[in-house]
Design a protein around this motif. Structure first.
Motif, PDB file in Angstrom:
ATOM      1  N   TYR A   4      11.177 -17.063  46.318  1.00  0.00           N
ATOM      2  CA  TYR A   4      12.210 -16.920  47.336  1.00  0.00           C
ATOM      3  C   TYR A   4      11.942 -17.853  48.508  1.00  0.00           C
ATOM      4  O   TYR A   4      12.864 -18.384  49.110  1.00  0.00           O
ATOM      5  N   ALA A   5      10.661 -18.048  48.803  1.00  0.00           N
ATOM      6  CA  ALA A   5      10.299 -18.982  49.873  1.00  0.00           C
ATOM      7  C   ALA A   5      10.722 -20.398  49.496  1.00  0.00           C
ATOM      8  O   ALA A   5      11.220 -21.156  50.334  1.00  0.00           O
ATOM      9  N   ALA A   6      10.547 -20.736  48.215  1.00  0.00           N
ATOM     10  CA  ALA A   6      10.961 -22.069  47.751  1.00  0.00           C
ATOM     11  C   ALA A   6      12.474 -22.220  47.859  1.00  0.00           C
ATOM     12  O   ALA A   6      12.982 -23.263  48.283  1.00  0.00           O
ATOM     13  N   ALA A   7      13.197 -21.178  47.488  1.00  0.00           N
ATOM     14  CA  ALA A   7      14.662 -21.226  47.588  1.00  0.00           C
ATOM     15  C   ALA A   7      15.098 -21.319  49.049  1.00  0.00           C
ATOM     16  O   ALA A   7      16.019 -22.065  49.387  1.00  0.00           O
ATOM     17  N   ALA A   8      14.419 -20.581  49.914  1.00  0.00           N
ATOM     18  CA  ALA A   8      14.749 -20.629  51.345  1.00  0.00           C
ATOM     19  C   ALA A   8      14.455 -22.013  51.917  1.00  0.00           C
ATOM     20  O   ALA A   8      15.229 -22.538  52.721  1.00  0.00           O
ATOM     21  N   ALA A  79      19.420 -24.701  43.715  1.00  0.00           N
ATOM     22  CA  ALA A  79      18.002 -24.618  44.053  1.00  0.00           C
ATOM     23  C   ALA A  79      17.492 -23.191  43.888  1.00  0.00           C
ATOM     24  O   ALA A  79      16.395 -22.964  43.363  1.00  0.00           O
ATOM     25  N   ALA A  80      18.294 -22.217  44.314  1.00  0.00           N
ATOM     26  CA  ALA A  80      17.896 -20.812  44.174  1.00  0.00           C
ATOM     27  C   ALA A  80      17.809 -20.425  42.701  1.00  0.00           C
ATOM     28  O   ALA A  80      16.875 -19.729  42.285  1.00  0.00           O
ATOM     29  N   ALA A  81      18.774 -20.873  41.901  1.00  0.00           N
ATOM     30  CA  ALA A  81      18.763 -20.568  40.466  1.00  0.00           C
ATOM     31  C   ALA A  81      17.543 -21.196  39.795  1.00  0.00           C
ATOM     32  O   ALA A  81      16.903 -20.575  38.943  1.00  0.00           O
ATOM     33  N   ALA A  83      14.680 -21.928  41.243  1.00  0.00           N
ATOM     34  CA  ALA A  83      13.495 -21.190  41.690  1.00  0.00           C
ATOM     35  C   ALA A  83      13.381 -19.853  40.955  1.00  0.00           C
ATOM     36  O   ALA A  83      12.287 -19.451  40.542  1.00  0.00           O
ATOM     37  N   LYS A  84      14.507 -19.191  40.756  1.00  0.00           N
ATOM     38  CA  LYS A  84      14.502 -17.908  40.042  1.00  0.00           C
ATOM     39  C   LYS A  84      14.083 -18.115  38.586  1.00  0.00           C
ATOM     40  O   LYS A  84      13.270 -17.356  38.054  1.00  0.00           O
ATOM     41  N   ALA A  85      14.624 -19.152  37.947  1.00  0.00           N
ATOM     42  CA  ALA A  85      14.267 -19.431  36.555  1.00  0.00           C
ATOM     43  C   ALA A  85      12.777 -19.751  36.439  1.00  0.00           C
ATOM     44  O   ALA A  85      12.108 -19.286  35.507  1.00  0.00           O
ATOM     45  N   LYS A  86      12.261 -20.509  37.389  1.00  0.00           N
ATOM     46  CA  LYS A  86      10.834 -20.847  37.376  1.00  0.00           C
ATOM     47  C   LYS A  86       9.996 -19.581  37.547  1.00  0.00           C
ATOM     48  O   LYS A  86       8.974 -19.406  36.869  1.00  0.00           O
ATOM     49  N   ALA A  87      10.436 -18.687  38.427  1.00  0.00           N
ATOM     50  CA  ALA A  87       9.712 -17.430  38.649  1.00  0.00           C
ATOM     51  C   ALA A  87       9.727 -16.577  37.384  1.00  0.00           C
ATOM     52  O   ALA A  87       8.706 -15.981  37.014  1.00  0.00           O
ATOM     53  N   GLU A  88      10.876 -16.534  36.725  1.00  0.00           N
ATOM     54  CA  GLU A  88      10.973 -15.744  35.494  1.00  0.00           C
ATOM     55  C   GLU A  88      10.081 -16.328  34.399  1.00  0.00           C
ATOM     56  O   GLU A  88       9.434 -15.584  33.668  1.00  0.00           O
ATOM     57  N   ARG A  89      10.048 -17.657  34.302  1.00  0.00           N
ATOM     58  CA  ARG A  89       9.167 -18.283  33.301  1.00  0.00           C
ATOM     59  C   ARG A  89       7.704 -17.984  33.617  1.00  0.00           C
ATOM     60  O   ARG A  89       6.898 -17.698  32.726  1.00  0.00           O
TER      61      ARG A  89
END
Length: 106
Positions: A4-8, A79-81, A83-89
């Motif tokens: 979330y910090a990366a997305a922000a 960018a948020a998507a 970051a979320k995909a990276k977090a899920e992976r």
């Protein structure tokens, strides 16, 4: 939370870029208008012609601003998507490692 910090951070960068684009466009438009006025482009213009011209200029500027805002929103969402995909992976990879570790422990 790091994701979330990366997305922000991406959203902040994009907002800053949009502000810079808007400032640069406004300054460029003012320079062009000044050049045209200095060259006598608007001499003899009636108040009605001036009002029409300025209305068109304002409409163009507003359309440009809306386009930039839309592109900015799209970039932030992308960018948020990402970051979320990276977090899920990353989470899936951690779960897989934990499973492997648990299997080895048996």
């Amino acid at each position: 939370s790091a994701d979330y910090a990366a997305a922000a951070a991406a959203a902040t960068r994009e907002a800053r870029n949009v502000a810079i684009l808007a400032k640069n466009k406004t300054a460029a438009d003012a320079r062009e208008k000044h050049k045209a006025m200095s060259a006598g482009a608007y001499q003899g213009e009636t108040p009605l012609e001036r009002a029409k011209r300025e209305g068109v200029e304002e409409a163009d500027a507003e359309a440009w601003r809306l386009d930039v805002e839309e592109r900015s929103k799209r970039a932030v969402a992308d960018a948020a998507a990402a970051a979320k995909a990276k977090a899920e992976r990353g989470a899936a990879s951690r779960r897989e490692r934990q499973r492997d570790t648990a299997r080895q422990g048996w």
